[in-house]
Enzyme design. Structure first.
Site, PDB file in Angstrom:
ATOM      1  N   ASP A  67       0.808  -1.216   0.000  1.00 23.88           N
ATOM      2  CA  ASP A  67       0.000   0.000   0.000  1.00 23.88           C
ATOM      3  C   ASP A  67       0.843   1.268   0.000  1.00 23.88           C
ATOM      4  OD1 ASP A  67       0.991  -0.415   2.551  1.00 23.88           O
ATOM      5  OD2 ASP A  67      -0.933  -0.663   3.513  1.00 23.88           O
ATOM      6  N   ASP A 136      -7.590  -2.494  14.217  1.00 23.03           N
ATOM      7  CA  ASP A 136      -8.980  -2.771  13.827  1.00 23.03           C
ATOM      8  C   ASP A 136      -9.075  -3.991  12.905  1.00 23.03           C
ATOM      9  OD1 ASP A 136      -7.842  -1.774  11.523  1.00 23.03           O
ATOM     10  OD2 ASP A 136      -9.254  -0.117  11.270  1.00 23.03           O
ATOM     11  N   HIS A 138      -7.190  -4.422  10.125  1.00 19.76           N
ATOM     12  CA  HIS A 138      -6.894  -4.181   8.702  1.00 19.76           C
ATOM     13  C   HIS A 138      -5.590  -4.861   8.287  1.00 19.76           C
ATOM     14  CE1 HIS A 138      -4.814  -0.238  10.001  1.00 19.76           C
ATOM     15  NE2 HIS A 138      -3.874  -0.859   9.311  1.00 19.76           N
ATOM     16  N   GLU A 143      -9.588  -1.647   5.206  1.00 20.16           N
ATOM     17  CA  GLU A 143     -10.251  -1.302   6.460  1.00 20.16           C
ATOM     18  C   GLU A 143     -11.533  -2.126   6.648  1.00 20.16           C
ATOM     19  OE1 GLU A 143      -8.829   0.410   8.657  1.00 20.16           O
ATOM     20  OE2 GLU A 143      -8.354   2.468   8.104  1.00 20.16           O
TER      21      GLU A 143
HETATM   22  C1  GLP Z   1      -0.374   0.347   8.629  1.00 19.80           C
HETATM   23  C2  GLP Z   1      -0.044  -0.463   7.382  1.00 19.80           C
HETATM   24  C3  GLP Z   1      -0.325  -1.936   7.592  1.00 19.80           C
HETATM   25  C4  GLP Z   1       0.290  -2.382   8.892  1.00 19.80           C
HETATM   26  C5  GLP Z   1      -0.369  -1.665  10.022  1.00 19.80           C
HETATM   27  C6  GLP Z   1       0.133  -2.093  11.397  1.00 19.80           C
HETATM   28  O1  GLP Z   1      -1.667   0.801   8.661  1.00 19.80           O
HETATM   29  N1  GLP Z   1      -0.756  -0.007   6.226  1.00 19.80           N
HETATM   30  O2  GLP Z   1       0.187  -2.666   6.489  1.00 19.80           O
HETATM   31  O3  GLP Z   1       0.131  -3.768   9.046  1.00 19.80           O
HETATM   32  O4  GLP Z   1      -0.095  -0.285   9.862  1.00 19.80           O
HETATM   33  O5  GLP Z   1       1.320  -1.452  11.655  1.00 19.80           O
HETATM   34  P1  GLP Z   1       2.256  -1.718  12.880  1.00 19.80           P
HETATM   35  O6  GLP Z   1       3.065  -2.902  12.509  1.00 19.80           O
HETATM   36  O7  GLP Z   1       3.093  -0.488  12.987  1.00 19.80           O
HETATM   37  O8  GLP Z   1       1.403  -1.956  14.064  1.00 19.80           O
END
Ligand code: GLP
Length: 236
Positions: A67, A136, A138, A143
């Protein structure tokens, strides 16, 4: 599904890096699906370390990221392209021309999404997809919704995601409100999936995602249907 629990983030990172390096050794020209966020940082560090020791060769690897924020280009240090360059690609011998991140600045983001999926298909799909998970549920930036979105698409980020990701920005107002994310088809068609999550805050959502009902309200729950998924969770 393989669900591995370890006690430290270091162990999680080492195990995840082991799985990725095994993939690269078995198939040097593999396609790696890569992720951003805090969770994969230790994994990338470990892989860089093994690369420096001469244990892994990324020269034939192609990568496709999940993304990107809409409106940020690679020169912005909050963009996911910048994150990947700084935290991984610049430290290994991957050909930067073989690293792909959706273009959040494309004039036509719908076409960008369609082209991104077509490109993944032309590459023969993803061999190993690395994922984190949002609080959440995702994955990528898919989302919670009333349905699973299949293709790479633009998404309005939820308030909780904007809040969670504001730690990477000067303040919450600077967090883009939209992103472009790989959809469920490219993710679910990956031959292998490796999801990593650390910290007690992620425990509840992991339980819901992997042991609760499969529902688009918890996007990661679709992964229960994947035939080859490993989840590594570290308590700390
Ligand atoms: C972001 C990314 C996700 C990732 C998520 C969790 O929103 N788009 O791909 O998995 O954060 O991130 P973290 O590993 O910092 O908790």
């Amino acid at each position: 599904m393989k669900f591995i629990t370890v006690d430290t983030y270091e162990k999680l990172s080492r195990q995840a890096a082991n799985i990725i390096s095994a993939q690269v050794i078995i198939k040097p020209d593999c396609v790696l699906g890569l992720a951003t966020g805090s969770s994969p940082l230790g994994t990338y560090k470990q892989l860089i370390d093994w690369y420096n020791k001469g244990d892994i060769d990324f020269s034939s690897v192609t990568s496709v990221n999940l993304d990107e924020y809409v409106g940020l280009d690679g020169s912005s240090n909050q963009s996911y392209r910048y994150f990947m360059n700084k935290n991984f690609f610049e430290h290994i011998n991957i050909d930067i021309n073989n690293t792909f991140v959706p273009n959040g600045c494309a004039d036509d983001l719908v076409t960008e999404g369609l082209n991104y999926d077509r490109h993944i298909e032309e590459l023969g799909g993803i061999d190993l997809q690395l994922l984190g998970i949002g609080l959440d549920g995702h994955i990528g930036f898919n989302e919670p919704d009333r349905y699973f979105v299949k293709s790479t698409h633009v998404v309005d980020l939820h308030e909780s995601t904007i809040k969670a990701n504001s730690r990477f920005f000067a303040n919450e107002d600077e967090v883009p409100k939209q992103a472009i994310t790989m959809g469920m088809v490219s993710i679910m068609q990956a031959k292998k999936i490796l999801l990593i999550a650390s910290g007690k805050a992620k425990y509840d959502i992991l339980k819901k995602a992997f042991y609760g009902p499969i529902t688009p309200e918890i996007p990661a729950s679709i992964l229960q249907l994947h035939p080859d998924i490993t989840v590594i969770y570290s308590e700390n």
